[in-house]
Enzyme design. Structure first.
Site, PDB file in Angstrom:
ATOM      1  N   ASP A  97     -26.136 -41.237   7.345  1.00  0.00           N
ATOM      2  CA  ASP A  97     -27.136 -41.239   8.411  1.00  0.00           C
ATOM      3  C   ASP A  97     -28.078 -42.438   8.412  1.00  0.00           C
ATOM      4  O   ASP A  97     -29.235 -42.324   8.824  1.00  0.00           O
ATOM      5  CB  ASP A  97     -27.970 -39.955   8.279  1.00  0.00           C
ATOM      6  CG  ASP A  97     -28.461 -39.733   6.856  1.00  0.00           C
ATOM      7  OD1 ASP A  97     -28.562 -40.716   6.110  1.00  0.00           O
ATOM      8  OD2 ASP A  97     -28.738 -38.576   6.497  1.00  0.00           O
ATOM      9  N   GLU A 119     -19.682 -36.974   4.935  1.00  0.00           N
ATOM     10  CA  GLU A 119     -20.921 -36.186   4.852  1.00  0.00           C
ATOM     11  C   GLU A 119     -21.407 -35.834   6.268  1.00  0.00           C
ATOM     12  O   GLU A 119     -22.552 -36.052   6.649  1.00  0.00           O
ATOM     13  CB  GLU A 119     -22.013 -36.925   4.065  1.00  0.00           C
ATOM     14  CG  GLU A 119     -23.123 -36.014   3.603  1.00  0.00           C
ATOM     15  CD  GLU A 119     -24.150 -36.735   2.724  1.00  0.00           C
ATOM     16  OE1 GLU A 119     -23.891 -36.909   1.525  1.00  0.00           O
ATOM     17  OE2 GLU A 119     -25.191 -37.132   3.261  1.00  0.00           O
ATOM     18  N   GLU A 133     -33.035 -40.499  10.185  1.00  0.00           N
ATOM     19  CA  GLU A 133     -31.686 -40.076   9.767  1.00  0.00           C
ATOM     20  C   GLU A 133     -31.096 -38.961  10.630  1.00  0.00           C
ATOM     21  O   GLU A 133     -29.900 -38.939  10.897  1.00  0.00           O
ATOM     22  CB  GLU A 133     -31.693 -39.655   8.291  1.00  0.00           C
ATOM     23  CG  GLU A 133     -31.830 -40.805   7.306  1.00  0.00           C
ATOM     24  CD  GLU A 133     -33.262 -41.245   7.063  1.00  0.00           C
ATOM     25  OE1 GLU A 133     -34.195 -40.680   7.702  1.00  0.00           O
ATOM     26  OE2 GLU A 133     -33.471 -42.168   6.257  1.00  0.00           O
ATOM     27  N   HIS A 215     -39.275 -41.524  -2.094  1.00  0.00           N
ATOM     28  CA  HIS A 215     -39.139 -42.762  -1.316  1.00  0.00           C
ATOM     29  C   HIS A 215     -39.002 -42.562   0.188  1.00  0.00           C
ATOM     30  O   HIS A 215     -38.934 -43.528   0.928  1.00  0.00           O
ATOM     31  CB  HIS A 215     -37.899 -43.527  -1.786  1.00  0.00           C
ATOM     32  CG  HIS A 215     -36.625 -42.926  -1.259  1.00  0.00           C
ATOM     33  ND1 HIS A 215     -36.126 -41.742  -1.710  1.00  0.00           N
ATOM     34  CD2 HIS A 215     -35.782 -43.339  -0.282  1.00  0.00           C
ATOM     35  CE1 HIS A 215     -35.016 -41.451  -1.064  1.00  0.00           C
ATOM     36  NE2 HIS A 215     -34.776 -42.406  -0.179  1.00  0.00           N
ATOM     37  N   ARG A 217     -39.322 -41.910   4.223  1.00  0.00           N
ATOM     38  CA  ARG A 217     -40.334 -42.267   5.225  1.00  0.00           C
ATOM     39  C   ARG A 217     -41.274 -41.115   5.544  1.00  0.00           C
ATOM     40  O   ARG A 217     -42.453 -41.307   5.737  1.00  0.00           O
ATOM     41  CB  ARG A 217     -39.657 -42.710   6.524  1.00  0.00           C
ATOM     42  CG  ARG A 217     -39.243 -44.137   6.516  1.00  0.00           C
ATOM     43  CD  ARG A 217     -38.818 -44.613   7.909  1.00  0.00           C
ATOM     44  NE  ARG A 217     -38.286 -45.956   7.778  1.00  0.00           N
ATOM     45  CZ  ARG A 217     -37.052 -46.211   7.314  1.00  0.00           C
ATOM     46  NH1 ARG A 217     -36.249 -45.228   6.982  1.00  0.00           N
ATOM     47  NH2 ARG A 217     -36.632 -47.442   7.193  1.00  0.00           N
ATOM     48  N   HIS A 248     -38.907 -46.990  -5.997  1.00  0.00           N
ATOM     49  CA  HIS A 248     -38.182 -47.625  -4.881  1.00  0.00           C
ATOM     50  C   HIS A 248     -38.868 -48.931  -4.498  1.00  0.00           C
ATOM     51  O   HIS A 248     -40.086 -49.072  -4.656  1.00  0.00           O
ATOM     52  CB  HIS A 248     -38.194 -46.643  -3.696  1.00  0.00           C
ATOM     53  CG  HIS A 248     -37.138 -46.899  -2.668  1.00  0.00           C
ATOM     54  ND1 HIS A 248     -37.308 -47.814  -1.663  1.00  0.00           N
ATOM     55  CD2 HIS A 248     -35.917 -46.358  -2.484  1.00  0.00           C
ATOM     56  CE1 HIS A 248     -36.225 -47.819  -0.895  1.00  0.00           C
ATOM     57  NE2 HIS A 248     -35.359 -46.943  -1.377  1.00  0.00           N
TER      58      HIS A 248
HETATM   59  N1  UDP Z   1     -30.379 -43.839  -7.691  1.00  0.00           N
HETATM   60  C1  UDP Z   1     -30.071 -44.914  -8.534  1.00  0.00           C
HETATM   61  N2  UDP Z   1     -31.102 -45.567  -9.150  1.00  0.00           N
HETATM   62  C2  UDP Z   1     -32.407 -45.219  -8.991  1.00  0.00           C
HETATM   63  C3  UDP Z   1     -32.702 -44.124  -8.121  1.00  0.00           C
HETATM   64  C4  UDP Z   1     -31.666 -43.475  -7.494  1.00  0.00           C
HETATM   65  O1  UDP Z   1     -28.900 -45.249  -8.706  1.00  0.00           O
HETATM   66  O2  UDP Z   1     -33.288 -45.845  -9.575  1.00  0.00           O
HETATM   67  C5  UDP Z   1     -29.270 -43.147  -6.997  1.00  0.00           C
HETATM   68  C6  UDP Z   1     -29.220 -41.645  -7.159  1.00  0.00           C
HETATM   69  O3  UDP Z   1     -28.452 -41.278  -8.268  1.00  0.00           O
HETATM   70  C7  UDP Z   1     -28.598 -41.148  -5.864  1.00  0.00           C
HETATM   71  C8  UDP Z   1     -28.979 -42.223  -4.868  1.00  0.00           C
HETATM   72  O4  UDP Z   1     -29.462 -43.340  -5.604  1.00  0.00           O
HETATM   73  O5  UDP Z   1     -27.204 -41.091  -5.927  1.00  0.00           O
HETATM   74  C9  UDP Z   1     -30.033 -41.680  -3.953  1.00  0.00           C
HETATM   75  O6  UDP Z   1     -30.503 -42.670  -3.181  1.00  0.00           O
HETATM   76  P1  UDP Z   1     -31.883 -42.557  -2.431  1.00  0.00           P
HETATM   77  O7  UDP Z   1     -32.703 -41.528  -3.127  1.00  0.00           O
HETATM   78  O8  UDP Z   1     -32.404 -43.947  -2.322  1.00  0.00           O
HETATM   79  O9  UDP Z   1     -31.456 -42.106  -0.963  1.00  0.00           O
HETATM   80  P2  UDP Z   1     -31.149 -40.712  -0.256  1.00  0.00           P
HETATM   81  O10 UDP Z   1     -30.093 -40.015  -1.049  1.00  0.00           O
HETATM   82  O11 UDP Z   1     -32.420 -39.947  -0.146  1.00  0.00           O
HETATM   83  O12 UDP Z   1     -30.650 -41.098   1.100  1.00  0.00           O
END
Ligand code: UDP
Length: 385
Positions: A97, A119, A133, A215, A217, A248
């Site tokens: 998304d 997904e 998203e 992290h 928004r 982040h």
């Molecule tokens: N992640 C990572 N390093 C970090 C923080 C998160 O590799 O320092 C990984 C985490 O394991 C997960 C993904 O990043 O698989 C999640 O990404 P994020 O939280 O940025 O985005 P969202 O999933 O909320 O879209």
């Protein structure tokens, strides 16, 4: 006949969830596999690609001009249009998304290129949360020929929206594949654990460890501040607990986090971690506090309780199975649940033994088999005409 599959991603979570598909496709002699990165998250993306040893065939290189969301979408559209024109893919894969997903969806729709959405079917039905998203994934749903849903619930959302049943496939979430692949790599290459132990030597075996990430928004502003204040109080009241927070890169996150948390001795603010280190830290932690989507899925894959710092989740399966608990950004609620989990009582036991609702870690294989079979059938039909 060799089929040409193109995989497009731009952010850290997309790369993590598409990587297992790319690795499986590269192993298949009947597939030509092209990998496209938009570079939406430059540094954090490279950390993931290193962990999976994947190198994009083309990088659209958007980061140079540091564009906003519309800039990312506009530039990606034009560059993807040319790439698809030059390479004529049989099928394009996009995940989830993000702004990249939206650009790929629009581009494939306008060019009548079949799109497989990984997904698919996650919904909050609130366009403001998660923003943007929820909008992006609905557009991806409109543009896709194949919808790969992680769960039955996601499929039901798409059935209600009018998608035809034979375009919907419940296959689990490829993040479970990613966790499996990384766990296998860690157990084979002992040096990965050794490097981690050295880097994280500040974590003693007797420490209770909480892994924290925030992290999104929707959390920016007042909510982020409340979350940080709750974390600060927890850390001060419980000096035997270490809170590890890879922060982040977004300045809307870094600024309040540094202001409120930087001087607390048992809060460790780190730069974003590579996926190998992040997985090892995950395993070392007692539980996770996060507003991330992907981390909510990894938690039951690694049998860790997850405290969800959001008002709603488009992954209700995590809450229904008991692996996760929604606490929003209320300081009292965050503290109450955290303190209960730190006692390792019945709540902790229930959450850490919840069933994983996201599959068996072999979703990628299922997705590729389905795509190959369906494309073969449509080619047969075309040649008969
Ligand atoms: N992640 C990572 N390093 C970090 C923080 C998160 O590799 O320092 C990984 C985490 O394991 C997960 C993904 O990043 O698989 C999640 O990404 P994020 O939280 O940025 O985005 P969202 O999933 O909320 O879209």
């Amino acid at each position: 006949m060799i089929q040409k599959f193109v995989f497009v991603f731009g952010t850290r979570p997309e790369a993590i969830k598409i990587a297992p598909l790319v690795l499986a496709a590269k192993d298949d002699p009947n597939l030509e596999c092209l990998i496209v990165s938009t570079g939406q998250h430059r540094e954090m993306l490279d950390q993931v690609l290193d962990a999976f040893a994947i190198k994009p065939d083309i990088d659209l290189d958007l980061i140079n001009s540091r564009p906003n969301l519309n800039g990312i979408i506009g530039q990606s559209l034009l560059k993807l249009d040319k790439f698809f024109e030059d390479h004529k893919p049989d099928l394009v894969f996009a995940h989830g998304d993000t702004a990249t997903t939206l650009a790929v969806s629009l581009c494939c729709f306008n060019k009548k290129i079949p799109l497989a959405h990984i997904e698919a079917g996650l919904r909050t039905y609130d366009l403001e949360s998660p923003f943007p998203e929820e909008f992006n994934r609905r557009v991806a749903g409109l543009a896709s020929k194949y919808h790969f849903c992680p769960t039955q619930l996601a499929k039901e959302n798409l059935v209600r929206e009018g998608c035809s049943e034979n375009s919907l496939f419940v296959v689990g979430n490829t993040i479970v594949d990613a966790v499996r692949i990384i766990e296998e790599k860690i157990s084979k290459e002992k040096s990965i654990q050794n490097k981690f132990d050295e880097k994280f030597s500040f974590l003693k075996s007797s420490d209770k460890v909480i892994l924290l990430t925030v992290h999104r928004r929707e959390s920016f502003g007042e909510k982020m501040k409340n979350i940080c204040l709750a974390i600060k109080e927890i850390a001060i009241e419980q000096p035997n607990v270490k809170i590890v927070f890879p922060v982040h890169l977004n300045p809307n996150v870094r600024s309040p986090v540094n202001d409120i948390l930087k001087d607390v001795i048992n809060i460790h603010l780190l730069e974003p971690l590579g996926y190998l280190d992040f997985m090892l830290l995950f395993k070392r932690s007692d539980f996770i506090m996060t507003d991330s989507g992907g981390i909510q899925e990894e938690a039951p894959s690694l049998s860790k309780p997850v405290v969800i710092l959001r008002e709603v989740s488009e992954r209700p399966e995590v809450i229904q199975t008991g692996a996760g608990i929604l606490v929003g950004s209320s300081k009292n609620k965050i503290k109450q649940v955290t303190n209960e989990l730190l006692q390792r009582g019945p709540l902790f036991d229930k959450m850490s033994s919840a069933k994983n609702p996201f599959g068996d870690g072999y979703s990628s294989k299922k997705i590729l088999e389905i795509c190959k079979k369906h494309l073969d059938k449509s080619n047969e039909k075309r040649s008969e005409q």
